[in-house]
Design an enzyme around this catalytic site. Structure first.
Site, short mmCIF file in Angstrom:
data_model
loop_
_atom_site.label_atom_id
_atom_site.label_comp_id
_atom_site.label_asym_id
_atom_site.label_seq_id
_atom_site.Cartn_x
_atom_site.Cartn_y
_atom_site.Cartn_z
CD GLU A 495 42.76 40.64 42.29
OE1 GLU A 495 41.66 40.76 42.78
OE2 GLU A 495 43.71 41.41 42.55
CD GLU A 777 42.34 48.12 41.44
OE1 GLU A 777 43.56 48.05 41.34
OE2 GLU A 777 41.64 47.23 41.96
C1 BGC Z 1 39.51 43.61 41.99
C2 BGC Z 1 38.28 44.45 41.81
C3 BGC Z 1 37.16 43.62 42.40
C4 BGC Z 1 37.43 43.67 43.89
C5 BGC Z 1 36.36 43.12 44.74
C6 BGC Z 1 39.78 43.59 43.45
O1 BGC Z 1 40.95 42.96 43.79
O2 BGC Z 1 40.59 44.06 41.24
O3 BGC Z 1 38.12 45.06 40.64
O4 BGC Z 1 35.91 43.92 42.04
O5 BGC Z 1 38.70 43.11 44.18
O6 BGC Z 1 36.73 42.97 46.03
#
Ligand code: BGC
Length: 934
Positions: A495, A777
């Site tokens: 990501e 997270e």
């Molecule tokens: C990210 C998040 C993001 C979110 C939104 C995730 O995969 O890591 O921090 O804001 O997706 O859908």
């Protein structure tokens, strides 16, 4: 005595290669208050003088009667491309007996700053005669066929025999590159030119190459550049991602100019060769095959070199960044060598970080076997004693070294690192380390280099509670790890994207910790470009969800509160932190597009369409691992709370920009939406339709109640909810940044402290009990048994939940800006939680401020404050705060050092007790002390 720091230009880190012909100048003040407190008390500027030395002309001198010291207008004629001038500044001003008098008793000049160079980059595209060059045909990596093998480019040129004064390399590319002149690396930038919205803005860099030039008459200077896929060509995005998003070719574009003459440009006269780095990908890592190494910086070596293909000049804008480059900022040695249950060797660096490994030069020279593979695998955690790679998803995060022929020279002779990838890791597994290699694992043979955008650290916080300090340090490290060229969500899995919501929610915290004006200002330009020029729905006003946007095909294009509200709130936060009104002007069209056209509204009341899906309180701790959307708080309520707030902020911005019609319209809209919110969600007594920590937290923090009585009801209800939850956090993305603020500003600071210090899950302190060194997270990214949360989306380095550090800065240490750039600020500490001291230091646009408090003799509160020159502080002592902390008046002080004392009852309301139900007692559940000890 007051002295000035060297002037800075715009938000540029060095002043070399700026992209602005009329750059605004700023200077900060340094108080010599240790020696001469009286002379720096209430010091204000009345005028300033700027001297500009242009080449071959007399010094120009400009005297301006103004108190302004932040981003003042360029006084001279606009600069031309490449023009280099020297500037220096002095200020006039003085002290006065009172902080309220606008004129000092006597005004005198400070010393001049040193002469400081300001040099323009290439301001127009027509300044470039170079074009991008690539290989004549695509060379796939032998390792992964879809990936392109990195390329090496080379040319020679002669330097004019002269007393060279200005030798510059202007360089950019498609992908990421390193340049070398005469065998020496040019600069120390990493992953250059960084990631921007390449279709609109491609950065170039400017290097002073004077010291690397060979000026011997007739000597050939060898310019070489190596380039790899980077973000431009490489694989990006989750679900397997996509390749070649911006284009199919790795390319470089370089131009060498010496004293106005262009002496080398990338064109079809260059040579190209495949690199011995046979693969380099951001997610998967790098493969260095030392058997393929050649003496490539030596032009006499020609085997395997061929011509190049010249590409047209990029159609995108070529920009000189304000964002500092990415650099190595720290080196860490491993703290432990672990042999795993399966017999693997793992180095523990003791800190989750973002960067790469470095292997000491020569340590593999004694290895006899050629073609032997050493594989370095990176991960943030261990699971069952082995490297925990599941959270990385489709990212290999592995670097491979293939050993050379015996005696063959290679990059391993010097310190070796991968160059075109980065990893998020605390642990590195070393497979295939040869037994005949030199050195041992813990003696520095392998170290970790920390990489991020090299911003200036501006904020510091420390208190008497070691675990609170650990939390602060974790947020700082998560910021470092996620400010690598762009503000990203996470730095390790497939990501690493510029998710807008994450930075919107963390921006205030970030702006305190580091000077983000350059990186976030640049990133917002990308946001506006993609928002206004690329809207997939054409003119639908919806900004991208990640910037740069590469998820068009991976994610629905739909309007989303909080994330898309970045358009308004992040420029606003930057304006408040750095005092640059230009950022509001630059982003204004994007702000209005979002509010006027993007938000999907309910026709009846103008609030959000209740059927529009929202990410809302994303990652509410009760959301199941596989559904982060499943929050307790209604998503539309969250979106509507934000809509009221954002519309109000836009009204203020319109006012500042003198857009009076807009200011009136948005102001009226904000009032109408507030009334609609109240009638839709707030009961007459002040209860909310979503009876949650997040809903009450947002409504309190955003001021969404009609009456004071309702506000009091909601605050009391929030306290009840928190005590019911036994001080555990019940908020996701939306509620987490505001919950402690909501409590303390309603007079319940001790309840906020109690939440902060709760150690049972979910809480801020639970990860600390599990040994976290960055912010996770999920509240439980790691479960108490040491296993990784089963959710597919589990990072151990996400700054967003660390946004609680904003509360540490603004409420515990008590400093926050009251006017843009901290020209005026509050010092309003809220002691509590059994803490006996706390301090914050921050480099404002005016100079350094300090707020330090200590509780002595059990009940004496002592506060030491340092206020920078040309700024003022409103100091409010704890006993003056009452139940409405934001309304307290305190006293105003100008620059200088101050001490304030008052009495403080540390035991008052501390510790608040959780609610125990009848059934807790009936079941005789134990009353545990779940406050984390300092
Ligand atoms: C990210 C998040 C993001 C979110 C939104 C995730 O995969 O890591 O921090 O804001 O997706 O859908």
């Amino acid at each position: 005595m007051v002295t000035l720091t060297a002037p800075t230009v715009e938000q540029h880190p060095s002043g070399l290669g700026i992209g602005e012909p009329a750059p605004r100048l700023s200077w900060r003040f340094v108080l010599d208050s240790e020696n001469d407190n009286a002379a720096s008390k209430n010091w204000t500027q009345t005028a300033y003088e700027i001297e500009v030395q242009r080449k071959n002309t007399p010094v120009e001198s400009y005297h301006v009667a103004s108190s302004n010291s932040v981003l003042v207008k360029w006084p001279s004629a606009p600069l031309k491309s490449r023009e280099r001038v020297e500037v220096r500044v002095r200020a006039f001003g003085g002290s006065s007996s009172s902080s309220s008098s606008s004129e000092p008793a006597a005004s005198e000049a400070t010393a001049w700053t040193p002469w400081t160079a300001v040099e323009c980059g290439l301001l127009a595209k027509s300044d470039w005669t170079a074009v991008p060059i690539t290989s004549t045909k695509s060379i796939p990596s032998p390792d992964v066929a879809e990936a392109l093998r990195p390329l090496r480019f080379r040319t020679t040129f002669k330097a004019p025999v002269s007393t060279t004064s200005q030798a510059r390399l202007y360089i950019t590319g498609y992908g990421v590159y390193r340049a070398f002149l005469n065998g020496k690396r040019v600069g120390d930038n990493f992953m250059a030119p960084g990631w921007t919205s390449y279709a609109h803005r491609l950065r170039y860099e400017v290097f002073d190459i004077g010291s690397l030039l060979d000026k011997t008459p007739g000597a050939a200077n060898v310019l070489a550049v190596e380039a790899a896929e980077g973000w431009y060509v490489g694989r990006l995005g989750f679900h397997g991602g996509m390749r070649g998003i911006y284009g199919p070719d790795i390319a470089v574009m370089a131009q060498v100019e010496i004293d106005g003459a262009t002496v080398a440009i990338t064109d079809d006269s260059w040579q190209c060769s495949p690199s011995a780095i046979v693969r380099a990908e951001i997610y998967d890592g790098e493969v260095y095959d030392a058997r393929e190494e050649t003496d490539w910086l030596n032009p006499a070596v020609t085997a395997n070199w061929a011509g190049v293909r010249a590409l047209p000049l990029p159609s995108t804008e070529l920009v000189s960044p304000n964002s500092p480059p990415v650099r190595v900022t720290e080196v860490l040695k491993p703290v432990e060598l672990i042999t795993t249950p399966s017999g693997k060797i793992i180095l523990d660096f003791g800190q989750n970080l973002v960067g790469r490994l470095r292997i000491r030069g020569g340590s593999l020279r004694s290895v006899k076997e050629s073609g032997h593979k050493i594989v370095l695998s990176h991960a943030e955690v261990l699971e069952n004693g082995e490297l925990g790679t599941r959270p990385l998803r489709v990212a290999e995060c592995k670097d491979t070294i293939i050993t050379p022929e015996p005696g063959q020279a290679s990059a391993l002779d010097d310190d070796w690192t991968p160059h075109y990838t980065f990893h998020g890791f605390r642990y590195a597994q070393i497979d295939g380390w040869p037994s005949d290699a030199q050195g041992s694992f813990l003696d520095g043979t392998i170290v970790a280099e920390v990489l991020h955008t090299d911003m200036q650290q501006t904020g510091h916080f420390e208190c008497s509670h070691s675990k609170v300090n650990a939390l602060h340090s974790n947020a700082l490290w998560s910021m470092r790890g996620n400010f690598l060229s762009i503000p990203s969500d996470c730095p390790q899995r497939d990501e690493r994207l510029g998710w807008t919501g994450d930075i919107q929610l963390f921006c205030k915290s970030a702006n305190f910790l580091y000077n983000t004006a350059g990186i976030l200002g640049d990133w917002l330009e990308d946001l506006a470009s993609e928002h206004l020029l690329d809207e997939p729905g054409k003119n639908d006003g919806i900004p991208p969800l990640v910037v740069p946007n590469i998820i068009q095909t991976l994610w629905p294009h739909a309007p989303l509160a909080i994330w898309d509200d970045v358009t308004v709130l992040t420029p606003w936060d930057l304006y408040n932190s750095y005092g640059d009104v230009a950022i509001l002007r630059r982003q204004y069209e994007s702000m209005c597009a979002w509010i006027d056209r993007g938000v999907k509204r309910d026709a009846t009341d103008g609030l959000w369409d209740p059927y529009a899906p929202q990410l809302g309180d994303w990652l509410d701790p009760t959301a199941p691992p596989d559904n982060p959307l499943d929050a307790r708080t209604n998503g539309t309520l969250v979106a509507d709370a934000y809509l009221v707030r954002v519309t109000g902020v836009l009204a203020q911005i319109s006012e500042i920009l003198a857009e009076t019609a807009d200011a009136a319209r948005y102001g009226a809209d904000a009032k109408r939406l507030l009334a609609a919110f109240q009638s839709k969600y707030v009961t007459p007594s002040g209860r909310l339709m979503s009876d949650t920590q997040t809903a009450n937290g947002l409504a309190l923090a955003f001021g969404l109640f009609e009456t004071e009585a309702q506000r009091r009801t909601a605050a009391a209800r929030l306290v009840d909810l928190v005590k019911d939850a036994k001080f555990r956090v019940a908020t996701g993305f939306a509620g987490t940044p505001v919950i402690t603020h909501a409590l303390s500003s309603a007079g319940y600071a001790q309840v906020a402290y109690r939440m902060l210090l709760e150690k049972s899950r979910p809480s801020w302190m639970y990860p600390i009990t599990m040994g976290a060194t960055t912010i996770w997270e999920r509240w439980d990214s790691m479960l108490p048994d040491g296993s990784v949360n089963p959710g597919d989306m589990t990072s151990f380095n996400h700054y967003m939940p660390g946004s609680v550090v904003d509360w540490l800065h603004t409420c515990v240490a008590g400093v926050r800006p009251l006017s843009p750039g901290w020209q005026t600020f509050a010092v309003q500490p809220m002691p509590g939680g059994g803490l006996t001291s706390a301090k914050a230091e921050y480099e404002t646009a005016y100079g350094r401020l300090e707020s330090r408090w200590e509780i002595t003799n059990g009940d004496q509160f002592v506060l030491d404050v340092l206020v920078p020159a040309n700024s003022r502080a409103q100091v409010v002592l704890p006993h003056e705060q009452g139940i409405d902390a934001t309304a307290a008046a305190g006293r105003w002080v100008g620059s200088g050092r101050y001490r304030f004392e008052s009495s403080w009852d540390s035991g008052k309301d501390w510790p608040p007790k959780p609610y125990r139900s009848l059934f807790d007692d009936f079941l005789d559940l134990p009353v545990e002390d779940t406050i984390i000890k300092g």
